[in-house]
Design an enzyme around this catalytic site. Structure first.
Site, PDB file in Angstrom:
ATOM      1  N   SER A 168       0.781  -1.183  -0.111  1.00  0.00           N
ATOM      2  CA  SER A 168       0.059  -0.086  -0.052  1.00  0.00           C
ATOM      3  C   SER A 168       0.984   1.223  -0.130  1.00  0.00           C
ATOM      4  CB  SER A 168      -0.906  -0.221   1.388  1.00  0.00           C
ATOM      5  OG  SER A 168      -1.904  -1.164   1.152  1.00  0.00           O
ATOM      6  N   ASP A 169       1.930   1.217   0.783  1.00  0.00           N
ATOM      7  CA  ASP A 169       2.875   2.163   0.836  1.00  0.00           C
ATOM      8  C   ASP A 169       3.625   2.560  -0.572  1.00  0.00           C
ATOM      9  OD1 ASP A 169       2.845   3.619   3.321  1.00  0.00           O
ATOM     10  OD2 ASP A 169       4.042   1.982   4.119  1.00  0.00           O
ATOM     11  N   ILE A 170       4.220   1.470  -1.076  1.00  0.00           N
ATOM     12  CA  ILE A 170       4.550   1.567  -2.546  1.00  0.00           C
ATOM     13  C   ILE A 170       3.855   1.985  -3.512  1.00  0.00           C
ATOM     14  CG2 ILE A 170       5.951   0.203  -4.212  1.00  0.00           C
ATOM     15  CD1 ILE A 170       7.463   0.675  -1.656  1.00  0.00           C
ATOM     16  N   GLY A 173       3.027   5.571  -3.398  1.00  0.00           N
ATOM     17  CA  GLY A 173       4.036   6.297  -3.775  1.00  0.00           C
ATOM     18  C   GLY A 173       4.250   6.334  -5.114  1.00  0.00           C
TER      19      GLY A 173
END
Length: 396
Positions: A168-170, A173
Site C-alpha cells: 500500500s505504501d509502495i 508512492g
C-alpha cells in the site's frame, strides 16, 4: 548527459516509505531531492533495524538514494522560515504528515502557494485530506486490512494474510510520482502548480482491479485462493520433490501443450478439463491430481519440460536465487553504489529503463544532515557563522 528531471527541485518533507519511495523515483529520474529530516534522529526508518549496514538501517537505505539530507527543526520559527525559503525555490513539495499538520506550521498548501504559485504540492496520508477517517494515522498493515487485501490473501481455510512487502505504501508512492509528473507537465502550459492528495486507502482499493470489479458487478465477496486463481486453472504453485514452482496455463491451447509437456495425455482427453471454465469448475478434482504427480520429480525436471513445451512456468525464487538470476543481473536490478561509511553498498536497482538514464550514476542514501551546510550556503546564501549558530540553537 541530460536527465529527464534534472531541471526539477523537490523539497521532501516525507518520511518512512510512501513519500520517500515517491521522491526516490523522482531522484532516479534526475530531480534534485532535498530531504528534510529532524535534527539528531532523522527519518523514523533510520532506526528501523536490524539489519543495519554499518550504522545505517537497510530499511532507510532502500528508499532514499539520490537525495540530499538537511536537518531542520520544523517546530522552530527559524526552521519554518528556512523551509518556506526552500519551498519558494522548489518545483515540488512532498509531505506525509497527518493532514493539517503543516498548516499549523505555516507550511500548508495555501501559504506556500502565495509565495510560489508554480509549486506542485503533494500530500500522502493514510486516508486523504477529507472524509471521516482524515485524522487517523495510516500504516500499511491497517490499510491492507481495511482495503480488502487481507481478505483475499492467504489459504482458503487459513487466516487473512498481508502481502509480504508494504504494497500500500509502495503503490501510493508510485501514484504520487505519477500525479506529480502530470502536474509538472500541465504547469508547462498553465504556469501554475497543483495540489495533489494521495491516500493509502484509495491507492489500495484501486489495485484490487479485476477482483473488485467482480464484486461490484456480482455483489459476491471474493474468496481466498492461496496461490491459485479464481478464474484460471491451473494457475498456481505446485510442490516438486525439492521445492516450489508455479504454472500459468492461461488458455486452452496452453492446456494442451501443458498436458503434452508433463506427459499426461489422459488429462487432455478428460472431458472435465477441456476448457478453462470446466477446469475452474472441477479444480477440486484436477489440482490434487497434479499435486500428487508433480511431487514425484524435481523442480528442474518440470521446469525444463514445461519450458521446452512453451508453457509459462517459473521457480519460486528465494532472494539468493533472485539476485543471482541472469535476467535480474542483465537488467541491473542489483547495483553497487559507493557509500561514505559503508563502502560499496548493494542496492535494488531502478526499474525505469530509458535511453536518457542509461549512464546515470546513482548516489547513495545520504547520511543524516550530510548536505545541511551545502544547501543552506548554495540555496539560501547563508554564511558559515550563521549556519553554525543554527546548529547550536537546534534549528538544524
Amino acid at each position: 548527459m541530460t536527465l529527464p528531471l534534472q531541471h526539477i527541485r523537490v523539497l521532501d518533507l516525507s518520511r518512512i516509505l510512501a513519500g520517500p519511495h515517491c521522491t526516490m523515483v523522482l531522484g532516479d529520474l534526475g530531480a534534485e531531492v532535498i530531504k528534510v529530516e529532524r535534527p539528531k534522529t532523522g527519518d523514523d526508518t533510520r532506526q528501523w533495524g536490524p539489519p543495519f549496514a554499518g550504522s545505517e538501517s537497510t530499511y532507510f537505505l532502500a528508499c532514499n538514494r539520490n537525495k540530499k539530507s538537511i536537518t531542520l527543526n520544523l517546530k522552530s520559527p527559524r526552521g519554518q522560515e528556512i523551509a518556506r525559503q526552500l519551498a519558494a525555490k522548489s518545483d515540488v513539495l512532498v509531505e506525509n504528515l497527518l493532514p493539517g499538520t503543516l498548516n499549523e506550521l505555516g507550511l500548508g498548501y495555501e501559504a506556500l502557494k502565495r509565495i510560489n504559485p508554480r509549486l506542485v504540492y503533494c500530500s500522502i496520508s493514510g486516508f486523504g485530506q477529507d472524509g471521516p477517517y482524515r485524522d487517523r494515522p495510516g500504516y500499511d498493515l491497517l490499510v491492507q486490512a481495511m482495503g480488502g487485501v487481507m481478505s483475499i490473501t492467504g489459504e482458503p481455510d487459513g487466516e487473512p494474510m498481508k502481502v509480504g512487502v508494504a504494497i500500500s505504501d509502495i503503490t501510493s508512492g508510485l501514484y504520487a510520482a505519477t500525479a506529480i509528473l502530470a502536474a509538472l507537465t500541465a504547469r508547462e502550459h498553465t504556469g501554475i502548480g497543483d495540489r495533489i492528495d494521495i491516500a493509502l486507502l484509495d491507492s489500495t482499493v484501486s489495485w484490487l482491479a479485476n477482483v473488485a470489479s467482480a464484486y461490484l458487478v456480482t455483489g459476491n465477496n471474493p474468496k481466498r485462493y492461496g496461490n491459485a486463481h479464481a478464474s484460471i486453472v491451473p494457475y498456481q504453485a505446485f510442490h516438486a520433490s525439492d521445492g516450489y514452482f508455479v504454472v500459468a496455463v492461461g488458455n486452452d491451447d496452453q492446456w494442451l501443450r501443458f498436458c503434452r509437456a508433463v506427459e499426461r495425455a489422459d488429462l487432455a482427453a478428460d472431458e472435465r478439463f477441456q476448457t478453462n471454465p470446466l477446469r475452474v469448475k472441477h479444480r477440486e478434482v484436477l489440482i490434487p491430481m497434479l499435486a500428487e504427480y508433480f511431487v514425484t520429480k524435481s523442480m528442474a525436471h518440470w521446469l525444463e519440460r514445461l519450458g521446452k513445451g512453451e508453457v509459462p512456468a517459473a521457480p519460486v525464487n528465494t532472494f539468493d536465487h533472485l539476485f543471482a538470476d541472469p535476467q535480474v543481473l542483465a537488467r541491473r536490478m542489483a547495483l553497487d553504489v559507493p557509500h561514505p561509511t559503508i563502502g560499496m553498498l548493494r542496492m535494488v536497482g531502478s526499474p525505469l529503463k530509458m535511453e536518457s538514464l542509461k549512464e546515470r550514476p546513482f548516489a547513495a542514501p545520504p547520511l543524516l544532515g550530510e548536505h545541511t551546510e551545502e544547501i543552506l550556503k548554495q540555496q539560501l546564501g547563508l554564511p558559515v557563522d550563521e549556519i553554525e549558530k543554527l546548529r547550536k540553537e537546534g534549528v538544524t
